[in-house]
Write a protein that holds these residues in place. Sequence first.
Motif, short mmCIF file in Angstrom:
data_model
loop_
_atom_site.label_atom_id
_atom_site.label_comp_id
_atom_site.label_asym_id
_atom_site.label_seq_id
_atom_site.Cartn_x
_atom_site.Cartn_y
_atom_site.Cartn_z
N UNK A 1 20.02 -6.94 -24.85
CA UNK A 1 20.32 -5.55 -25.18
C UNK A 1 19.72 -4.58 -24.18
N UNK A 2 19.10 -5.11 -23.12
CA UNK A 2 18.52 -4.24 -22.10
C UNK A 2 17.13 -3.74 -22.41
N UNK A 3 16.51 -4.27 -23.46
CA UNK A 3 15.14 -3.87 -23.79
C UNK A 3 14.15 -4.63 -22.91
N UNK A 4 13.03 -3.99 -22.61
CA UNK A 4 12.01 -4.58 -21.76
C UNK A 4 10.97 -5.26 -22.62
N UNK A 5 10.79 -6.57 -22.40
CA UNK A 5 9.77 -7.34 -23.12
C UNK A 5 8.61 -7.62 -22.17
N UNK A 6 7.44 -7.19 -22.58
CA UNK A 6 6.21 -7.44 -21.83
C UNK A 6 5.52 -8.64 -22.48
N UNK A 7 5.33 -9.73 -21.71
CA UNK A 7 4.96 -11.01 -22.31
C UNK A 7 3.47 -11.29 -22.35
N UNK A 8 2.66 -10.59 -21.57
CA UNK A 8 1.24 -10.91 -21.54
C UNK A 8 0.40 -9.63 -21.57
N UNK A 9 -0.91 -9.77 -21.39
CA UNK A 9 -1.79 -8.60 -21.45
C UNK A 9 -1.88 -7.86 -20.12
N UNK A 10 -1.50 -8.51 -19.03
CA UNK A 10 -1.61 -7.88 -17.72
C UNK A 10 -0.50 -6.85 -17.51
N UNK A 11 -0.88 -5.68 -17.07
CA UNK A 11 0.11 -4.67 -16.66
C UNK A 11 -0.54 -3.74 -15.63
N UNK A 12 -0.81 -4.33 -14.46
CA UNK A 12 -1.51 -3.61 -13.40
C UNK A 12 -0.57 -3.27 -12.26
N UNK A 13 -0.78 -2.10 -11.69
CA UNK A 13 -0.09 -1.67 -10.48
C UNK A 13 -1.16 -1.36 -9.44
N UNK A 14 -1.18 -2.15 -8.37
CA UNK A 14 -2.18 -2.04 -7.32
C UNK A 14 -1.52 -1.39 -6.10
N UNK A 15 -2.18 -0.43 -5.47
CA UNK A 15 -1.53 0.32 -4.40
C UNK A 15 -2.57 0.90 -3.45
N UNK A 16 -2.13 1.17 -2.22
CA UNK A 16 -3.05 1.75 -1.25
C UNK A 16 -2.37 2.01 0.07
N UNK A 17 -3.01 2.79 0.90
CA UNK A 17 -2.53 3.01 2.26
C UNK A 17 -2.62 1.69 3.02
N UNK A 18 -1.62 1.40 3.81
CA UNK A 18 -1.58 0.12 4.52
C UNK A 18 -2.73 -0.03 5.51
N UNK A 19 -3.24 1.08 6.00
CA UNK A 19 -4.39 1.00 6.92
C UNK A 19 -5.72 1.17 6.20
N UNK A 20 -5.69 1.25 4.88
CA UNK A 20 -6.91 1.35 4.09
C UNK A 20 -7.53 2.72 4.03
N UNK A 21 -6.87 3.73 4.58
CA UNK A 21 -7.46 5.07 4.64
C UNK A 21 -7.48 5.73 3.26
N UNK A 22 -8.48 6.57 3.06
CA UNK A 22 -8.56 7.40 1.85
C UNK A 22 -7.93 8.75 2.17
N UNK A 23 -6.68 8.92 1.76
CA UNK A 23 -5.91 10.10 2.13
C UNK A 23 -5.71 11.03 0.93
N UNK A 24 -5.28 12.25 1.25
CA UNK A 24 -4.99 13.22 0.19
C UNK A 24 -3.85 12.73 -0.69
N UNK A 25 -2.84 12.09 -0.09
CA UNK A 25 -1.72 11.64 -0.93
C UNK A 25 -2.15 10.48 -1.83
N UNK A 26 -3.09 9.65 -1.35
CA UNK A 26 -3.58 8.59 -2.22
C UNK A 26 -4.31 9.17 -3.43
N UNK A 27 -5.06 10.23 -3.21
CA UNK A 27 -5.75 10.88 -4.32
C UNK A 27 -4.75 11.45 -5.31
#
Length: 306
Positions: A134-160
């Motif tokens: 029916x197009x519903x989203x089933x989440x099967x476990x406890x993990x729901x993480x989104x990990x992200x960052x600048x590819x060069x590791x910089x701490x930028x204003x857009x990252x903030x």
Amino acid sequence: MRILVVGAGALGGYFGGRLAQAGRDVTFLVRPRRAELLSRNGLSILSPHGDFHLAQPRIVTADGLNDAFDLVLLSCKAYDLDDAMDAFAAGVGPHTAILPMLNGMSHIDALAARFGANTCLGGLCQISAGLDGEGRIHHFNDLHALVFGELDGAATARMAAISAALGEAGFDAQPCEKIRQEMWEKWIFIAALAGITCVMRAAVGDIVAAGGGDLALALFDENAAIAAANGFSPRPQMVERFKAILTAQGSPIKASMLRDIEANHLIEGEHIFGDLLRRAPGEAPLLRIAHLHSKAYEAQRARVSA
């Protein structure tokens, strides 16, 4: 921050839905068929962290996209990347950041070539989810993480700014200064899990019961050596964790790629196995078997459907 979520399937629908639930400005870019379903039934998430239904998600199709967004969350499959880039191109402006959630690394080069090297962030997600009939989203476990960052590791204003937008939105948003390392570690694990479960057509526990745990570890070691040769040697604690998963007795875990094979769907064999194999400094026989297995499946699928 205006956020465009490309796709409203299991991943885009989950993270985009949680962002909408938290009151963020979210628009879903979807194909006409999914647009019709969402317009009729809304967006539904069924999860151990709480169910959520968005009766009227803000949606747009490619032909209706005509202004730039601050952040593009990209959740397509690797084999759909070219079409996805065509679809969301009109939503990319001079200050847009693209956050992909794909496995592997070759999509980074493709996005940089199309939209510019400074447009793309690194990213990955940790979640097990799927769509029902029916197009519903089933989440099967406890993990729901989104990990992200600048590819060069910089701490930028857009990252903030992105960290603020994604934070406290009903999932684990994890800014990361070593996102390439994280992406490589996930890649070599996924390649090992997909490789062994697809070739064996079995879950991890069944492979271990059959005496194949050593092959799973050998495949992982091949992948880890490739990562090390490319400057991303996996950290010891991650190696220990991944090897424990790959050899867990009785484990029902199998790669999503195997579920796709069982359903006769397209797979990401070239993106997961082929690209990793091309980066190998020498022979990687088990990875080559996994790659050839995926290519043979794709050839058979094309022949039967012709």
